[in-house]
Design a protein around this motif. Structure first.
Motif, PDB file in Angstrom:
ATOM      1  N   LEU A   1     -49.543   4.735 -11.130  1.00  0.00           N
ATOM      2  CA  LEU A   1     -51.211   4.262 -10.602  1.00  0.00           C
ATOM      3  C   LEU A   1     -50.970   2.724 -10.630  1.00  0.00           C
ATOM      4  O   LEU A   1     -51.053   2.161 -11.510  1.00  0.00           O
ATOM      5  CB  LEU A   1     -51.890   4.940 -11.347  1.00  0.00           C
ATOM      6  N   ALA A   2     -51.059   2.373  -9.203  1.00  0.00           N
ATOM      7  CA  ALA A   2     -51.033   0.869  -9.403  1.00  0.00           C
ATOM      8  C   ALA A   2     -52.648   0.400  -8.899  1.00  0.00           C
ATOM      9  O   ALA A   2     -53.084   1.303  -7.984  1.00  0.00           O
ATOM     10  CB  ALA A   2     -50.207   0.294  -8.120  1.00  0.00           C
ATOM     11  N   ILE A   3     -53.095  -0.564  -9.679  1.00  0.00           N
ATOM     12  CA  ILE A   3     -54.476  -0.991  -9.280  1.00  0.00           C
ATOM     13  C   ILE A   3     -54.324  -2.247  -8.645  1.00  0.00           C
ATOM     14  O   ILE A   3     -53.653  -3.366  -9.658  1.00  0.00           O
ATOM     15  CB  ILE A   3     -55.140  -0.879 -10.729  1.00  0.00           C
ATOM     16  N   LEU A   4     -54.872  -2.791  -7.533  1.00  0.00           N
ATOM     17  CA  LEU A   4     -54.710  -3.725  -7.050  1.00  0.00           C
ATOM     18  C   LEU A   4     -56.317  -4.782  -6.915  1.00  0.00           C
ATOM     19  O   LEU A   4     -56.890  -4.053  -6.472  1.00  0.00           O
ATOM     20  CB  LEU A   4     -54.113  -3.899  -5.636  1.00  0.00           C
ATOM     21  N   ASP A   5     -56.517  -5.524  -8.146  1.00  0.00           N
ATOM     22  CA  ASP A   5     -57.656  -6.239  -8.234  1.00  0.00           C
ATOM     23  C   ASP A   5     -57.848  -7.413  -7.313  1.00  0.00           C
ATOM     24  O   ASP A   5     -57.306  -8.349  -7.634  1.00  0.00           O
ATOM     25  CB  ASP A   5     -58.059  -6.579  -9.501  1.00  0.00           C
TER      26      ASP A   5
END
Lengths: 250, 437
Positions: free
Chosen positions: A166-170
């Motif tokens: 799960l990649a979260i790009l902020d």
């Protein structure tokens, strides 16, 4: 994969998230949009385990586990990755050493063997080329003296190397020119796969031209006020956030 | 004179008496004068500004003796400490005494490298002339005692115009049997005009528990245009005591680059007195110190710009953990006539524990009006954002702190020129901290 139910959180007593609900399945790309101060980054930080937030209510489950019980590094071991809006400079910490130690820490936690030096070098060179990161920067201190674009490329390089679930790009798009934006998006698209999910936090629709989301959620005042397909992002671009906020009140 | 000082005085007098019966040139006049000097000075205490934060009480309580000893030790344990690169010369001292079998003094033709003990025994006055030339009889009790009872050390003379590329390695090994004793080591280094050399000086204990006192004085003269790189690493046992006074005389257009690491010792103090005595003289001092539970580390710098157009730069960084304590005192003096001086002093400290303590004091005393001088000091902790960043990449807290601490140290450690030493010091830092902070 990720299930957020009625998540309420505050910073220094000030409520930021006021009941977020979100379901993310493997293979999906979710865009989270919203005006400044709507709680987008806070949500990203809470998912990755950053200190300084108080969760007052709600639940977050990730791969069947209560995510909020896990230490930051334990989340990384289980495949959560946060590409930061402001990647931190680490003077004196070699970029390659950092990458290798991160990879090995995650492998070790999963009971896998450490990566050998040759495979690591091969892989890191290959990935650096994909995100157009100058190889010289691999030998320098992490992010130290990097331009804004180089820092973001470095984040995507780390993401590619660590291969998260799960990649979260902020707000990865903030401060990027159009070429850098394309490169970064290409890197992210390379990672799209049926067993991986992405959450893309962004203020502008622009990034979503390159990373096409399956779902778009609009946050305002710490709540999801509208969810839809990628067409919602285009509509927002045209009408602005106020259109929805007014609608939410009405 | 208190009881402690009088017992040292008695031991010193007996030692000098025993030497005066031997053949050779034992510097007995200087020694006797230094004994008088010791009597006048006594041991420093908190009343002396330079010793305010560095108590010698614990050291004196150990009651170290100046007995002469011969130690049995496994040679391979010494050999495995050698630098992993070709050297111009190697001088090995075990428990303060020169070991010719483990050393290599052949060197380059014209380069003179020898032991002070041998020079005294053979009465080689050409090498003995430098002893005391910069230090005098000693400006505190321990330095005077060193002069009164000095045993051995290195004497180096690099002749005019000679360039020594490879390092001259000075290796000081303390064996387990050294506990309870005080070593009095004295180095004298002269680089004649336009000569250049690279010294690597290390202090190691074979046993991590050995408890002894290394009382050192080092005098270095750089004549016009000479250039010296001086890499020093103190990695002794955590129960040892280490006191080192370095006296530097840097003449016109001469350059001294000192790189220091102090990792060991229950108590260690290094003082650098540097006199920039000719126009164009230049000194660069870098230092790293590490102090944990039960350790005190002290660096005192005194850089004297006595003529115009000289430059000095000092950068010292320390990591304090557990109840570790450090003292840093950086004094730069720019005299009235020393116009166009450039002097920059920086000290940074990373505190890994609430119980750690740093007493830091940068001092600029500037009497000239056309100079460029600056100083800065920081005392900080591990950055929370950096810690989160590393943890979000899978490193646990200890690993993250280790990486960040090494990152902090690396600016200094990377300035060591020997690759082996850089790697070794990094490993040593990690091992000593063992990262249970």
């Amino acid at each position: 994969m990720l299930s957020i139910k009625n998540l309420k959180a505050s910073v220094d007593g000030k409520a930021i998230l006021n009941g977020i609900d979100l379901e993310v399945n493997a293979g999906e790309v979710h865009a989270i949009m919203g005006p400044n101060g709507s709680g987008k980054s806070t949500l990203a930080h809470i998912l990755s385990g950053r200190d300084g937030y108080t969760v007052n209510d709600g639940e977050v489950h990730y791969l069947g586990q209560n995510l909020l019980d896990l230490e930051t590094e334990a989340r990384a071991h289980r495949g959560i990755f946060l590409a930061m809006q402001y990647p931190v400079e680490l003077p004196g910490v070699n970029n390659m050493t950092f990458l290798r130690e991160s990879m090995n820490a995650i492998r070790k936690a999963r009971g896998e063997a450490e990566i050998d030096a040759v495979s690591f070098m091969k892989q890191v060179r290959h990935r650096a080329k994909q995100v157009k990161l100058d190889e010289k920067l691999l030998k320098r201190s992490v992010n130290t003296g990097f331009s804004g674009g180089e820092k973001k490329r470095n984040e995507i390089l780390q993401m590619m190397m660590l291969e998260p679930q799960l990649a979260i790009l902020d707000e990865t798009d903030s401060g990027l020119d159009i070429d850098a934006l394309r490169t970064v998006a290409d890197g992210v698209n390379l990672l799209r796969s049926p067993d991986r999910a992405l959450i893309v936090v962004t203020h502008y629709q622009r990034l979503l031209d390159y990373i096409e989301p399956d779902f778009v959620h609009v946050l305002a005042s710490g709540r999801v006020i509208r969810s839809g397909g990628k067409a919602l992002a285009l509509e927002l671009e045209e009408k602005g956030y106020e259109w929805l906020q007014e609608g939410a009140v009405a | 004179m208190n009881a402690c000082a009088s017992s040292f005085h008695k031991a010193a007098t007996e030692y000098i008496d025993s030497l005066s019966n031997s053949k050779g040139e034992w510097l007995t006049e200087q020694r006797r004068a230094a004994t008088q000097r010791f009597t006048a000075l006594g041991f420093p205490d908190a009343g002396h500004e330079a010793w305010r934060y560095t108590s010698v009480e614990g050291l004196l309580q150990q009651n170290f003796k100046i007995t002469k000893n011969t130690q049995v030790f496994p040679e391979h344990e010494v050999i495995r400490q050698f630098l992993r690169e070709p050297v111009a010369a190697r001088m090995v001292f075990v428990d303060g005494i020169f070991h010719p079998d483990l050393s290599d003094t052949a060197g380059q033709t014209g380069l003179r490298v020898g032991s002070l003990g041998t020079a005294m025994a053979t009465g080689d006055s050409s090498l003995l002339g430098g002893v005391g030339s910069l230090s005098g009889l000693g400006d505190h009790g321990f330095a005077a005692l060193n002069m009164a009872t000095l045993q051995d050390g290195v004497v180096i003379k690099v002749p005019t115009g000679m360039t020594i590329q490879q390092p001259i390695e000075l290796l000081h090994i303390a064996t387990k049997g050294l506990s309870g004793q005080a070593l009095r080591t004295r180095h004298s280094v002269v680089l004649e005009a336009d000569a250049s050399a690279n010294l690597v000086e290390r202090y190691l204990s074979l046993d991590s528990e050995s408890n002894y006192f290394n009382n050192l004085v080092c005098e270095i003269s750089l004549e016009d245009g000479a250039s010296l790189i001086h890499q020093r690493a103190q990695e002794e046992s955590r129960k040892s005591y280490h006191l080192c006074d370095i006296h530097l005389d840097i003449q016109g257009n001469a350059h001294y680059q000192g790189i220091n690491a102090a990792l060991g010792g229950a108590w260690s103090r290094t003082t650098v007195h540097a006199r920039l005595g000719g126009e164009g003289a230049n000194i660069e001092l870098d230092g790293f110190y590490l102090a944990g539970e039960g350790q005190l580390t002290d660096f005192h710098l005194d850089v004297d710009h006595s003529v115009a157009n000289c430059e000095s730069r000092e950068n010292f960084k320390g990591i304090l953990y557990g109840a570790g304590k450090a003292v840093f005192d950086g004094l730069i003096r720019v005299r009235e006539q020393a116009q166009k001086s450039q002097a920059h002093l920086y000290n940074a400290n990373l505190m890994l524990s609430r119980r750690a303590e740093i007493d830091t004091k940068p001092q600029l005393v500037i009497l000239a009006d056309d100079v460029k001088c600056s100083h800065g000091t920081t005392v900080g902790q591990i950055d929370d954002q950096a810690l989160f960043y590393l943890r979000s990449r899978g490193l646990d807290k200890d690993q993250a702190k280790r990486l960040l601490s090494l990152g902090f140290a690396s600016e200094i450690i990377d300035s060591f020129q020997c690759e082996y030493l850089r790697e070794h010091l990094r490993e040593e830092i990690v091992e000593r901290m063992s990262f249970k902070i």
